[in-house]
Write a protein that holds these residues in place. Structure first.
Motif, mmCIF file in Angstrom:
data_model
loop_
_atom_site.group_PDB
_atom_site.id
_atom_site.type_symbol
_atom_site.label_atom_id
_atom_site.label_comp_id
_atom_site.label_asym_id
_atom_site.label_seq_id
_atom_site.Cartn_x
_atom_site.Cartn_y
_atom_site.Cartn_z
ATOM 1 N N ILE A 42 -0.380 -31.203 -19.973
ATOM 2 C CA ILE A 42 0.244 -32.375 -19.330
ATOM 3 C C ILE A 42 1.383 -32.971 -20.174
ATOM 4 O O ILE A 42 2.014 -33.941 -19.767
ATOM 5 C CB ILE A 42 -0.812 -33.477 -19.052
ATOM 6 N N GLU A 43 1.658 -32.373 -21.328
ATOM 7 C CA GLU A 43 2.633 -32.970 -22.252
ATOM 8 C C GLU A 43 4.016 -33.132 -21.627
ATOM 9 O O GLU A 43 4.629 -34.200 -21.712
ATOM 10 C CB GLU A 43 2.744 -32.140 -23.531
ATOM 11 N N SER A 44 4.533 -32.093 -20.997
ATOM 12 C CA SER A 44 5.897 -32.150 -20.455
ATOM 13 C C SER A 44 6.048 -33.219 -19.368
ATOM 14 O O SER A 44 6.921 -34.093 -19.473
ATOM 15 C CB SER A 44 6.301 -30.778 -19.915
ATOM 16 N N PRO A 45 5.215 -33.205 -18.302
ATOM 17 C CA PRO A 45 5.366 -34.258 -17.280
ATOM 18 C C PRO A 45 5.031 -35.646 -17.826
ATOM 19 O O PRO A 45 5.605 -36.646 -17.386
ATOM 20 C CB PRO A 45 4.399 -33.836 -16.177
ATOM 21 N N PHE A 46 4.102 -35.701 -18.786
ATOM 22 C CA PHE A 46 3.747 -36.992 -19.385
ATOM 23 C C PHE A 46 4.948 -37.586 -20.118
ATOM 24 O O PHE A 46 5.287 -38.760 -19.922
ATOM 25 C CB PHE A 46 2.571 -36.813 -20.350
ATOM 26 N N THR A 49 -7.659 -33.438 -17.108
ATOM 27 C CA THR A 49 -6.292 -32.910 -17.028
ATOM 28 C C THR A 49 -5.805 -32.921 -15.584
ATOM 29 O O THR A 49 -4.671 -33.323 -15.291
ATOM 30 C CB THR A 49 -6.235 -31.475 -17.590
ATOM 31 N N ALA A 50 -6.667 -32.493 -14.680
ATOM 32 C CA ALA A 50 -6.304 -32.483 -13.259
ATOM 33 C C ALA A 50 -6.064 -33.904 -12.752
ATOM 34 O O ALA A 50 -5.130 -34.155 -11.977
ATOM 35 C CB ALA A 50 -7.410 -31.813 -12.449
ATOM 36 N N ASP A 54 -0.738 -46.495 -17.162
ATOM 37 C CA ASP A 54 -1.770 -47.009 -18.074
ATOM 38 C C ASP A 54 -3.090 -46.266 -17.857
ATOM 39 O O ASP A 54 -3.839 -46.007 -18.815
ATOM 40 C CB ASP A 54 -1.979 -48.509 -17.857
ATOM 41 N N GLU A 55 -3.373 -45.918 -16.603
ATOM 42 C CA GLU A 55 -4.580 -45.136 -16.306
ATOM 43 C C GLU A 55 -4.494 -43.756 -16.957
ATOM 44 O O GLU A 55 -5.492 -43.221 -17.466
ATOM 45 C CB GLU A 55 -4.759 -44.983 -14.795
ATOM 46 N N VAL A 56 -3.290 -43.194 -16.924
ATOM 47 C CA VAL A 56 -3.075 -41.885 -17.544
ATOM 48 C C VAL A 56 -3.346 -41.962 -19.041
ATOM 49 O O VAL A 56 -4.037 -41.101 -19.614
ATOM 50 C CB VAL A 56 -1.625 -41.399 -17.294
ATOM 51 N N ILE A 57 -2.811 -42.982 -19.686
ATOM 52 C CA ILE A 57 -2.970 -43.129 -21.137
ATOM 53 C C ILE A 57 -4.450 -43.222 -21.527
ATOM 54 O O ILE A 57 -4.878 -42.659 -22.547
ATOM 55 C CB ILE A 57 -2.193 -44.369 -21.629
ATOM 56 N N LYS A 58 -5.235 -43.897 -20.717
ATOM 57 C CA LYS A 58 -6.672 -44.031 -21.011
ATOM 58 C C LYS A 58 -7.391 -42.678 -20.959
ATOM 59 O O LYS A 58 -8.406 -42.469 -21.630
ATOM 60 C CB LYS A 58 -7.315 -44.992 -20.015
ATOM 61 N N LEU A 59 -6.853 -41.753 -20.155
ATOM 62 C CA LEU A 59 -7.499 -40.444 -19.993
ATOM 63 C C LEU A 59 -7.014 -39.405 -21.009
ATOM 64 O O LEU A 59 -7.621 -38.329 -21.125
ATOM 65 C CB LEU A 59 -7.241 -39.914 -18.577
ATOM 66 N N ILE A 60 -5.945 -39.714 -21.728
ATOM 67 C CA ILE A 60 -5.342 -38.749 -22.657
ATOM 68 C C ILE A 60 -6.349 -38.179 -23.670
ATOM 69 O O ILE A 60 -6.389 -36.954 -23.888
ATOM 70 C CB ILE A 60 -4.142 -39.382 -23.400
ATOM 71 N N PRO A 61 -7.168 -39.016 -24.313
ATOM 72 C CA PRO A 61 -8.089 -38.461 -25.329
ATOM 73 C C PRO A 61 -9.064 -37.421 -24.778
ATOM 74 O O PRO A 61 -9.608 -36.614 -25.544
ATOM 75 C CB PRO A 61 -8.847 -39.705 -25.826
ATOM 76 N N GLU A 62 -9.301 -37.444 -23.477
ATOM 77 C CA GLU A 62 -10.299 -36.554 -22.885
ATOM 78 C C GLU A 62 -9.692 -35.315 -22.225
ATOM 79 O O GLU A 62 -10.410 -34.535 -21.602
ATOM 80 C CB GLU A 62 -11.111 -37.317 -21.820
ATOM 81 N N CYS A 63 -8.356 -35.138 -22.357
ATOM 82 C CA CYS A 63 -7.719 -34.027 -21.638
ATOM 83 C C CYS A 63 -7.198 -32.962 -22.592
ATOM 84 O O CYS A 63 -7.157 -33.155 -23.807
ATOM 85 C CB CYS A 63 -6.581 -34.542 -20.772
ATOM 86 N N ASP A 64 -6.778 -31.851 -22.020
ATOM 87 C CA ASP A 64 -6.113 -30.797 -22.780
ATOM 88 C C ASP A 64 -4.615 -31.107 -22.724
ATOM 89 O O ASP A 64 -3.937 -30.786 -21.744
ATOM 90 C CB ASP A 64 -6.426 -29.436 -22.146
ATOM 91 N N PHE A 65 -4.102 -31.752 -23.771
ATOM 92 C CA PHE A 65 -2.767 -32.360 -23.732
ATOM 93 C C PHE A 65 -1.647 -31.351 -23.495
ATOM 94 O O PHE A 65 -0.609 -31.691 -22.923
ATOM 95 C CB PHE A 65 -2.515 -33.132 -25.030
ATOM 96 N N GLN A 66 -1.834 -30.115 -23.938
ATOM 97 C CA GLN A 66 -0.757 -29.133 -23.797
ATOM 98 C C GLN A 66 -0.382 -28.900 -22.329
ATOM 99 O O GLN A 66 0.744 -28.527 -22.024
ATOM 100 C CB GLN A 66 -1.168 -27.804 -24.437
ATOM 101 N N LEU A 88 -2.255 -38.197 -11.127
ATOM 102 C CA LEU A 88 -1.684 -39.536 -11.307
ATOM 103 C C LEU A 88 -0.181 -39.463 -11.594
ATOM 104 O O LEU A 88 0.602 -40.262 -11.068
ATOM 105 C CB LEU A 88 -2.399 -40.265 -12.448
ATOM 106 N N LEU A 89 0.208 -38.504 -12.431
ATOM 107 C CA LEU A 89 1.635 -38.344 -12.733
ATOM 108 C C LEU A 89 2.410 -37.963 -11.471
ATOM 109 O O LEU A 89 3.545 -38.408 -11.264
ATOM 110 C CB LEU A 89 1.837 -37.287 -13.822
ATOM 111 N N GLY A 90 1.776 -37.145 -10.634
ATOM 112 C CA GLY A 90 2.408 -36.788 -9.359
ATOM 113 C C GLY A 90 2.567 -38.006 -8.460
ATOM 114 O O GLY A 90 3.603 -38.178 -7.794
ATOM 115 N N GLU A 91 1.541 -38.857 -8.437
ATOM 116 C CA GLU A 91 1.614 -40.096 -7.654
ATOM 117 C C GLU A 91 2.759 -40.987 -8.145
ATOM 118 O O GLU A 91 3.492 -41.576 -7.345
ATOM 119 C CB GLU A 91 0.289 -40.864 -7.774
ATOM 120 N N ILE A 92 2.879 -41.076 -9.457
ATOM 121 C CA ILE A 92 3.943 -41.911 -10.037
ATOM 122 C C ILE A 92 5.318 -41.382 -9.633
ATOM 123 O O ILE A 92 6.201 -42.150 -9.226
ATOM 124 C CB ILE A 92 3.821 -41.964 -11.573
#
Length: 273
Positions: free
Chosen positions: A102-106, A7-8, A88-100, A13-17
């Protein structure tokens, strides 16, 4: 613990984008495109692109430049490509994170990238050619440019927009040296059909009606070139007569009364002297 780490990582990565999208590059290149076109569709796309990122474009038109449009679009596409690769890197990590977490910024970043992709695709077009008044120029149009004669009098020099492999050009009828026959103060000379590159100072006077094929205008101009030693006469057959004849088949001159008045004044000056 692993979920927290992913999640972190995603938030980072979203911040970098977001930093990348807002580092000024997109604003600069959108401004450059707007600064070098009068194409209202392109300007609208640039404004929607900027609104997508919450930024505001702040330039005025400078001069048309297709080359600048191409350069800026390449910069935008390259800039967006980097952001999409990070996403694309973010999407690969989605299954392993607590989506709630990161949902809004994602979702917001996803919408931004999809919107920008669509807008940049729409920008990949040849900009319209416009005159200095912003009017779209099309082949077959009747155009005119403001000029001064030998007596420093203003008049409109007419021509017709034609197509070429080098872009729009102007076909026009002009004369070199003129003479005044004995007992006449009307200038005459041999006229020639000439071409030059289009410039925005050639103002659109009339668009070729959609019902009239451009090939008809082309045929008239082609036939006109075959006439040798056609006489240019300020009153009977000048540049506007020729241009309107090529445009609609009728040799007319809307400036005739102005020219006649000018000639009457010259005649009166001669008589008074």
């Amino acid at each position: 613990m692993f979920k927290n780490s992913c999640t972190a990582k995603i938030l980072y990565l979203l911040g970098e984008i977001q930093n990348h999208l807002h580092d000024g590059t997109i604003k600069h290149d959108l401004n450059q495109i707007v600064r070098h076109t009068r194409d209202t569709e392109i300007i609208d796309i640039c404004e929607r692109s900027s609104e997508c990122l919450g930024i505001k474009l702040d330039v005025n038109f400078y001069k048309p430049s297709r080359e600048q449009h191409i350069r800026s679009l390449k910069h935008l596409e390259k800039h967006l490509k980097w952001a999409k690769e990070k996403f694309d890197e973010v999407i690969k990590l989605i299954p392993e994170c607590d989506f709630q977490w990161i949902e809004s910024p994602f979702r917001e970043t996803e919408i931004q990238l999809l919107s920008l992709s669509n807008y940049f695709i729409l920008l990949d077009k040849i900009p319209d050619t416009n005159d200095i008044n912003g009017e779209v120029v099309k082949i077959g149009d009747l155009v005119a440019i403001s000029c001064k004669d030998d007596g420093d009098k203003n008049y409109d020099h007419y021509g017709v927009v034609i197509a070429s492999s080098q872009g729009f050009r102007i076909a026009h009828f002009f004369t070199g040296a003129t003479v005044k026959p004995q007992n006449s103060i009307v200038e005459k000379g041999f006229g020639y059909v000439h071409e030059l590159n289009y410039h925005p100072e050639w103002i659109v006077k009339q668009h070729l009606p959609q019902t009239v094929p451009y090939s008809l205008v082309e045929e008239r101009i082609k036939e006109s070139r075959t006439i040798e030693k056609r006489v240019w006469n300020k009153l009977r057959y000048n540049c506007e007569h020729w241009a309107r004849e090529m445009f609609n088949g009728e040799p007319e001159c809307t400036q005739l009364e102005m020219f006649k008045k000018e000639i009457r004044n010259k005649r009166n000056q001669v008589l008074d002297s």
